[in-house]
Each structure stands twice: as structure tokens, then as C-alpha cells.
Design a protein around this motif. Sequence first.
Motif, PDB file in Angstrom:
ATOM      1  N   ARG A 110      -7.001  -7.604  -0.410  1.00 42.88           N
ATOM      2  CA  ARG A 110      -5.784  -8.324  -0.025  1.00 42.88           C
ATOM      3  C   ARG A 110      -5.136  -8.902  -1.281  1.00 42.88           C
ATOM      4  O   ARG A 110      -5.811  -9.486  -2.129  1.00 42.88           O
ATOM      5  N   LEU A 158      -1.276 -16.069   0.406  1.00 40.68           N
ATOM      6  CA  LEU A 158      -2.696 -15.791   0.183  1.00 40.68           C
ATOM      7  C   LEU A 158      -3.563 -17.031   0.373  1.00 40.68           C
ATOM      8  O   LEU A 158      -4.691 -16.944   0.873  1.00 40.68           O
ATOM      9  N   GLU A 177      -5.606 -18.188   3.541  1.00 38.77           N
ATOM     10  CA  GLU A 177      -6.923 -17.656   3.919  1.00 38.77           C
ATOM     11  C   GLU A 177      -8.009 -17.924   2.888  1.00 38.77           C
ATOM     12  O   GLU A 177      -9.128 -17.440   3.040  1.00 38.77           O
ATOM     13  N   LEU A 227      -7.319 -17.794  -4.401  1.00 38.71           N
ATOM     14  CA  LEU A 227      -6.769 -16.548  -4.920  1.00 38.71           C
ATOM     15  C   LEU A 227      -7.031 -16.464  -6.410  1.00 38.71           C
ATOM     16  O   LEU A 227      -7.286 -17.463  -7.088  1.00 38.71           O
ATOM     17  N   GLU A 259      -4.430 -12.025  -6.011  1.00 36.23           N
ATOM     18  CA  GLU A 259      -5.390 -11.288  -5.188  1.00 36.23           C
ATOM     19  C   GLU A 259      -6.410 -12.249  -4.582  1.00 36.23           C
ATOM     20  O   GLU A 259      -6.761 -13.255  -5.200  1.00 36.23           O
ATOM     21  N   GLU A 260      -6.895 -11.933  -3.378  1.00 37.97           N
ATOM     22  CA  GLU A 260      -7.942 -12.751  -2.776  1.00 37.97           C
ATOM     23  C   GLU A 260      -9.137 -12.847  -3.724  1.00 37.97           C
ATOM     24  O   GLU A 260      -9.473 -11.880  -4.409  1.00 37.97           O
ATOM     25  N   THR A 284     -15.608 -12.456   1.005  1.00 38.48           N
ATOM     26  CA  THR A 284     -14.352 -13.192   1.139  1.00 38.48           C
ATOM     27  C   THR A 284     -14.623 -14.649   1.488  1.00 38.48           C
ATOM     28  O   THR A 284     -15.761 -15.036   1.779  1.00 38.48           O
TER      29      THR A 284
END
Length: 370
Positions: free
Chosen positions: A124, A141, A144, A147, A189-190, A287
Motif C-alpha cells: 500500500r 496512509l 491505517e 508510513l 508507503e505503509e 502491517t
Amino acid sequence: MPSAHHRKSAVVLLDTRERTPEHEHAVHLKLAARLAQLLGCHAVLPEAPIRGDSHYYYLPTETLVDTERYAALGISGEQDFFGGLVSQPYMATKAISHPLPPDARFPHGWTNEFAPQASTALLRGYTVFSKVDARRAAQLLLLEGPLRIKPVRACAGRGQQVLTQADELEPLLANIDERELGVWGLVLEENLSNVQTFSVGQVRVAGLTCSYYGTQQLTRDHQGAEVYGGSELIVVRGDYLALLQRPMEDCLRMAIDQAMVYEHAAEQHFPGFIASRRNYDVARGITAQGQVRSGVLEQSWRMGGASSAELLALQAFADDPALLQVCASTHEVYGAPDLPPDATLFYQGNDSELGQLSKYARIRQHRHSE
């Protein structure tokens, strides 16, 4: 051996960088000599001639950008050089590994088609070409979890930072040149934890193809910082499908599958894309929600840290038609170690910036056809 039509008279080192460290330049010349041996020519030119020639084989230091410019040098296909060629700057970097946020700016030549086709191979994240879009992407981002900000032209993870809240972005953006951002982009980016990074790659030289997977090792430099220390590769004769035929863990099989999806999307959607050297970093981690995620971080369509091992493996396959697989490794050691008896030395010296440094490669564990 290459056909008479593609026979090369010399390997030319094509250094497109503003500055190349002395230890890297020394390695590049050794790689050029290895390529000359594979191609059946013995001349190495340490710099590009004014005029191109279809009988030259080029070793660029970076992914080449601008297909028309390099066609004039005689680079029209993968048989003409070791590396990659793309038509737009952003295609040469990790900027391709993510889509744009909604309603974002983008540079000339950007395609929205790559990311959807490669989606099963991507983490992601977003690529942005303006500070306004960077702020919007960060907000999306951070909903969640943390990042990671990734400058697209940096190597080995340099310049990356992890953010947990939006206001941490502003000091980073203040140091970014808006014009350069508009050309090259920035990746958000995650952030994964417990990350394991695999290398998946393929090289094609002198009518030979070999493919590999492997892992990278870290070492400590003279200042005590963790830096790239080498790669350990399982290399097979043939393409990715030949690689997938050998027994391996499911996570490795997924990494190879994802590299293939990513590469196929590039071949479909980047006009003029050519590459004889392809390498992909594929990360597997956890994650913020505790899920396992795997995805391609970036591509390397140029010679890299593993290229000394790649060329030794290709030479082994060229020398022995019955050879199917080898273990090939590269090693970067700070200091003056005792080299193993099977080491092929690519650099040993006192670099003016890095100090005493040794770079070598090894080939072992040969497997032959029955």
C-alpha cells in the motif's frame, strides 16, 4: 557466443553519473572485463567514445533514460548493453511502485495503467510529484498506521524516515526541491515491521539467460553504521519459470511470482523499455494491523551490488553446458580480510572516503543435469 550479427568488438563503460567513487569505478572496470570475456571480445574502453557503434557493448552505471538518445549510440536492444533503458525519468526509480493519490499532478509520460496491473505485487502506498499531493497521501496512509517516506533516487534505504503523524512530514518536505520532486517523485508507503527482503533477478548476456533469488546481508563500516555487505543467490540456467521449478519456501515462491507480475506490467505499459539486467527487492513483513504483507519495493534495471555474482554465474554456465544451478555470492568487507581460496576479487584497497575495503564474489554448490 553471440551470433555474427551481434558480435561486439569492445565493452564500453558508460558512466552517466556526476561522480563515481573510486572503489565503484574499479569494480565497474572489472565487470566490464568479465562482460568482454562472455562476449568473446577483449577490449574494454574506460569511457564512452564520441560516436556510437553497433559493435560496442555498453555497461552503464545507471538505468538509461531517453530511448532516442541512446539509440543514436547503438543501443537498440538487450544485446547491446548490460542494464536497462526507459523513456521517462520516473520509470528508472521506485516511483513506479505505487499509484498516484486521487486528482494528483503527474509528469509527462506518466501512465496510470502500471499500478493496477501490478497491484498484486505492490505494498500500500502512493507516489507523488508535488508537496500538496504528499500531504494528501500522508493523511490517507496514516489512517491505517505509520508510513515510510522514501526518496526515489536513494539507494540502500538511505534518507528514509518513518512517520506516525501528519505534522512530522513538514520538516522533510521543507528540504525537498519542488522542481526535482516534479520530475522524479517521492514515495509514501505503509511501514512494515519484522521485514525480510528477498532479491529476485534475471540477466541476459551473449545468448545466455540465468535467473535467481536470494537475500542481502548487512555489515558494519568503519564508522559502525550498518551498510550493504553482500548478497547470497541461488542462480539457475534459464528464465523465472526454470527458477520456480526448484523446491523452495512459499514466501520465496510468492516473491518470484510478484517480481514476474511487476516486470510484465513494466513491459506492457512502459514504451521503449529494454533490460538485460533485472533485479527486484521484494519485502515481506507485518502491517500495523498484524497482517503479513509481501510486495516489490523497487526495481534495479542497472548493474548493482549483486552483478559480480551474476556475471560469475553466467560464465560458469557458459563454460559448462551441463551446469544447471550454482550458489553465487558477493561480499563487501570493511578491512583487509583473508580471502577464501575460491574468491574472485573485484576491489581491495584503501578508498579515500570509505577506508580499507574488500569486494569479492564466490561460486559454489554446482548442480548438473543428470
